[in-house]
Design an enzyme around this catalytic site. Structure first.
Site, PDB file in Angstrom:
ATOM      1  N   GLY A  43      -9.247 -14.070  31.106  1.00  0.00           N
ATOM      2  CA  GLY A  43      -9.614 -13.600  29.770  1.00  0.00           C
ATOM      3  C   GLY A  43     -11.095 -13.348  29.544  1.00  0.00           C
ATOM      4  O   GLY A  43     -11.460 -12.470  28.770  1.00  0.00           O
ATOM      5  N   GLU A  98     -15.792 -18.668  27.907  1.00  0.00           N
ATOM      6  CA  GLU A  98     -14.362 -18.516  27.622  1.00  0.00           C
ATOM      7  C   GLU A  98     -14.140 -17.345  26.676  1.00  0.00           C
ATOM      8  O   GLU A  98     -15.039 -16.964  25.925  1.00  0.00           O
ATOM      9  CB  GLU A  98     -13.844 -19.796  26.956  1.00  0.00           C
ATOM     10  N   ASP A  99     -12.938 -16.811  26.717  1.00  0.00           N
ATOM     11  CA  ASP A  99     -12.600 -15.709  25.808  1.00  0.00           C
ATOM     12  C   ASP A  99     -12.414 -16.199  24.381  1.00  0.00           C
ATOM     13  O   ASP A  99     -12.980 -15.657  23.442  1.00  0.00           O
ATOM     14  CB  ASP A  99     -11.361 -14.937  26.299  1.00  0.00           C
ATOM     15  N   ASP A 102      -8.658 -21.721  20.926  1.00  0.00           N
ATOM     16  CA  ASP A 102      -7.514 -21.653  20.022  1.00  0.00           C
ATOM     17  C   ASP A 102      -7.115 -23.098  19.671  1.00  0.00           C
ATOM     18  O   ASP A 102      -7.727 -23.699  18.801  1.00  0.00           O
ATOM     19  CB  ASP A 102      -6.411 -20.880  20.757  1.00  0.00           C
ATOM     20  N   LYS A 130     -10.815 -19.540  16.887  1.00  0.00           N
ATOM     21  CA  LYS A 130      -9.776 -19.596  15.844  1.00  0.00           C
ATOM     22  C   LYS A 130      -9.673 -21.038  15.366  1.00  0.00           C
ATOM     23  O   LYS A 130      -8.785 -21.771  15.785  1.00  0.00           O
ATOM     24  CB  LYS A 130      -8.419 -19.200  16.459  1.00  0.00           C
ATOM     25  N   PHE A 151      -2.875 -13.354  16.466  1.00  0.00           N
ATOM     26  CA  PHE A 151      -2.900 -13.180  17.916  1.00  0.00           C
ATOM     27  C   PHE A 151      -3.631 -11.889  18.245  1.00  0.00           C
ATOM     28  O   PHE A 151      -3.251 -10.807  17.802  1.00  0.00           O
ATOM     29  CB  PHE A 151      -1.484 -13.159  18.496  1.00  0.00           C
ATOM     30  N   VAL A 152      -4.711 -12.014  19.008  1.00  0.00           N
ATOM     31  CA  VAL A 152      -5.558 -10.854  19.293  1.00  0.00           C
ATOM     32  C   VAL A 152      -5.484 -10.440  20.759  1.00  0.00           C
ATOM     33  O   VAL A 152      -5.161 -11.248  21.633  1.00  0.00           O
ATOM     34  CB  VAL A 152      -7.027 -11.121  18.890  1.00  0.00           C
ATOM     35  N   ASP A 158      -5.207 -10.855  26.701  1.00  0.00           N
ATOM     36  CA  ASP A 158      -3.941 -10.191  26.998  1.00  0.00           C
ATOM     37  C   ASP A 158      -2.791 -10.641  26.116  1.00  0.00           C
ATOM     38  O   ASP A 158      -2.827 -11.700  25.496  1.00  0.00           O
ATOM     39  CB  ASP A 158      -3.528 -10.490  28.444  1.00  0.00           C
ATOM     40  N   ARG A 164      -5.770  -6.067  28.305  1.00  0.00           N
ATOM     41  CA  ARG A 164      -7.095  -6.641  28.597  1.00  0.00           C
ATOM     42  C   ARG A 164      -8.174  -5.564  28.617  1.00  0.00           C
ATOM     43  O   ARG A 164      -9.339  -5.846  28.371  1.00  0.00           O
ATOM     44  CB  ARG A 164      -7.092  -7.343  29.962  1.00  0.00           C
TER      45      ARG A 164
HETATM   46  P1  IMP Z   1      -6.166 -22.994  23.877  1.00  0.00           P
HETATM   47  O1  IMP Z   1      -5.973 -23.923  25.042  1.00  0.00           O
HETATM   48  O2  IMP Z   1      -5.016 -23.068  22.936  1.00  0.00           O
HETATM   49  O3  IMP Z   1      -7.493 -23.160  23.175  1.00  0.00           O
HETATM   50  O4  IMP Z   1      -6.043 -21.531  24.407  1.00  0.00           O
HETATM   51  C1  IMP Z   1      -6.953 -20.969  25.223  1.00  0.00           C
HETATM   52  C2  IMP Z   1      -6.391 -19.762  25.937  1.00  0.00           C
HETATM   53  O5  IMP Z   1      -5.227 -19.227  25.325  1.00  0.00           O
HETATM   54  C3  IMP Z   1      -7.403 -18.672  25.908  1.00  0.00           C
HETATM   55  O6  IMP Z   1      -8.283 -18.779  26.993  1.00  0.00           O
HETATM   56  C4  IMP Z   1      -6.543 -17.430  25.950  1.00  0.00           C
HETATM   57  O7  IMP Z   1      -6.310 -17.047  27.293  1.00  0.00           O
HETATM   58  C5  IMP Z   1      -5.253 -17.823  25.286  1.00  0.00           C
HETATM   59  N1  IMP Z   1      -5.213 -17.365  23.896  1.00  0.00           N
HETATM   60  C6  IMP Z   1      -5.364 -18.097  22.779  1.00  0.00           C
HETATM   61  N2  IMP Z   1      -5.297 -17.356  21.665  1.00  0.00           N
HETATM   62  C7  IMP Z   1      -5.097 -16.091  22.094  1.00  0.00           C
HETATM   63  C8  IMP Z   1      -4.972 -14.823  21.411  1.00  0.00           C
HETATM   64  O8  IMP Z   1      -5.011 -14.679  20.178  1.00  0.00           O
HETATM   65  N3  IMP Z   1      -4.782 -13.743  22.211  1.00  0.00           N
HETATM   66  C9  IMP Z   1      -4.737 -13.809  23.573  1.00  0.00           C
HETATM   67  N4  IMP Z   1      -4.866 -14.960  24.240  1.00  0.00           N
HETATM   68  C10 IMP Z   1      -5.042 -16.083  23.515  1.00  0.00           C
HETATM   69 MG    MG Z   2      -4.728 -15.603  28.474  1.00  0.00          MG
END
Ligand code: IMP
Ligand code: MG
Length: 178
Positions: A43, A98-99, A102, A130, A151-152, A158, A164
């Site tokens: 990402g 990081e992208d 969440d 987020k 969700f983006v 992706d 992507r």
């Molecule tokens: P977390 O562990 O829930 O913080 O999620 C982190 C990972 O989930 C990110 O590095 C993304 O790859 C993926 N992710 C979380 N939210 C989104 C979104 O809105 N769109 C796409 N990928 C997401």
């Molecule tokens: Mg991902």
């Protein structure tokens, strides 16, 4: 592909302006330090590529691939290392790129994992945040944009491994999920 985008949340110009600002800030903060930028695959590829170009310091780039998502849009909470770093980070100044943060589960895991390798410092730079979805607190040092709970896709992010390559951050249309 564009007809599957419901709306553009952050356009290319806004992304580039913010990346320049972050790069400038990071350049000031890491002046004279041995900086290792860790791009979290897949990402963060676009964001990392643009960000390092905006950092005016010598640095090295390494990659780590983790997976916390299957092909769904909800976090499983399970983090697996698919590819580990090539370089040692002990005694070095590490910046995780990081992208998006969440739930925070991925970064929480990464921070603990990387701290055990004894870096001189460890900071996080995220393109998107987020905060509404956070399940575990994570201290993000550099944030590109705070976004609502949607969700983006695009700019590295992706849905089911697609989108992507969009040059902006967008929201996927309802039809695209089916
Ligand atoms: P977390 O562990 O829930 O913080 O999620 C982190 C990972 O989930 C990110 O590095 C993304 O790859 C993926 N992710 C979380 N939210 C989104 C979104 O809105 N769109 C796409 N990928 C997401
Ligand atoms: Mg991902």
């Amino acid at each position: 592909m564009l007809d599957q985008v419901a709306k553009i949340l952050i356009d290319e110009k806004k992304l580039m302006n913010r990346v320049q600002e972050l790069g400038k800030q990071i350049s000031e903060d890491y002046e004279g330090k041995d900086l290792v930028v860790i791009c979290i695959l897949k990402g963060a590829i676009m964001f990392t590529a643009d960000l390092v170009k905006a950092i005016s310091l010598p640095l090295s780039i390494d990659f780590m691939a983790v997976s916390s998502y299957g092909s769904s849009t909800k976090s499983s909470g399970v983090v697996r290392i698919l590819k580990d770093l090539d370089e040692e980070i002990e005694g070095r100044h590490v910046l995780i790129v990081e992208d998006i943060v969440d739930t925070g589960l991925t970064l929480d895991y990464l921070v603990k994992n990387l701290l055990s390798r004894k870096p001189a410092s460890l900071k996080i730079c995220c393109c998107l945040d987020k905060p509404e979805r956070r399940k575990t607190p994570v201290k993000v040092d550099y944030v590109g944009f705070i976004i609502p709970d949607e969700f983006v896709i695009g700019y590295g992010l992706d849905y089911d491994e697609k989108y992507r390559n969009l040059p902006f951050i967008g929201v996927l249309s309802e039809e695209a999920y089916r």
